[in-house]
Design an enzyme around this catalytic site. Sequence first.
Site, PDB file in Angstrom:
ATOM      1  N   THR A  41       6.562  -0.679   3.753  1.00 19.70           N
ATOM      2  CA  THR A  41       5.772  -0.865   4.977  1.00 19.70           C
ATOM      3  C   THR A  41       4.953   0.402   5.261  1.00 19.70           C
ATOM      4  O   THR A  41       5.502   1.499   5.300  1.00 19.70           O
ATOM      5  CB  THR A  41       6.698  -1.134   6.191  1.00 19.70           C
ATOM      6  OG1 THR A  41       7.672  -2.096   5.822  1.00 19.70           O
ATOM      7  CG2 THR A  41       5.904  -1.626   7.390  1.00 19.70           C
ATOM      8  N   GLY A  98      -1.141  -1.342  -5.427  1.00 18.69           N
ATOM      9  CA  GLY A  98       0.293  -1.099  -5.216  1.00 18.69           C
ATOM     10  C   GLY A  98       0.726   0.107  -6.034  1.00 18.69           C
ATOM     11  O   GLY A  98       0.005   1.112  -6.112  1.00 18.69           O
ATOM     12  N   ASP A 101      -1.375   1.919   4.586  1.00 19.68           N
ATOM     13  CA  ASP A 101      -1.927   2.694   5.706  1.00 19.68           C
ATOM     14  C   ASP A 101      -1.923   4.185   5.372  1.00 19.68           C
ATOM     15  O   ASP A 101      -2.855   4.911   5.713  1.00 19.68           O
ATOM     16  CB  ASP A 101      -1.110   2.444   6.980  1.00 19.68           C
ATOM     17  CG  ASP A 101      -1.205   0.996   7.424  1.00 19.68           C
ATOM     18  OD1 ASP A 101      -2.250   0.365   7.166  1.00 19.68           O
ATOM     19  OD2 ASP A 101      -0.223   0.487   8.000  1.00 19.68           O
TER      20      ASP A 101
END
Length: 293
Positions: free
Chosen positions: A235, A209, A239
Amino acid sequence: MITIVGSVNMDLVVQTADFPKQGETTMGELFTTVPGGKGANQAVAAARLGGDVHIVANVGDDLFGKELVENLRANSVNSEGVSVSEGAASGIANILLSDGDNRIIVVPGANYQLTATEIDLMTKKIEKSDLVVLQLEIPIPTIKHTLELCAELDVPVLMNPAPAGGFQKEFLQYVKYLTPNETECEQIFGTDMETALENHPNQLIVTLGSAGARFYDGEKHVIVEGFKTEVVDTTGAGDTFNGALAYALVEGFGLGEAVKFGNAAGSLAVEEFGAQGGMPSREDVERRLGGER
Ligand code: RIB
């Protein structure tokens, strides 16, 4: 050239002050539809940085499917490998967003109709790739088939094992890089993180994170710190990290530098709304690496 084999979803995002409790109804603030899906997100992240990116995926013959393919094209992702399933609904993700944090339910729809046949049709593309990138939002037999094909063609694979439920231990022998987050790492290896890292030197990269990411280089643990950022929406942060890591590895960066590049890209991505909304260009990442905010 990077080939991403993975999911394409429309994200249905509700922004709300509080997540509702079980059995409770609350009033939300805003509803938005934005392109997402771990495969598409990673492809767009690598393409925004300037990578030559190709995607192999499957959408439904609905409006979302058309919009999702159009979005890939608009972001310079080669979408020749996107097939369309007649009568199927495209994949969606139901996302609740509150205070920068999220809760996500994915309904895979057409993503689960991506089979070995569609992969085989893309053999030439896969063979030419410097790296193939996989996640776990498509059918597991399709993933296995892609891994075997890549091994046969001698093409390295980066696997982002998310969601981790579908991960199988046998995948490890086929992947050059595996990039779980801390929770996924524990789910996959069932040991403490240090042991898992030491057992998989320069292969396992665990994302932490906002704290960054870490790996074991065969002699020592390498902790690559994250960058300070102002979070609007997390979000797609993972990715963006994966797309940027893939891009940097193909550009020839060493593993430590590639992870740092991925961290910088991820820290920029969370500053805007939507999985793909804040994905940076290479210049943006370089500015962040240079210390500018
Ligand atoms: O990683 C974020 C993505 O997970 C979202 O875009 C959603 O579509 C789900 O696949």
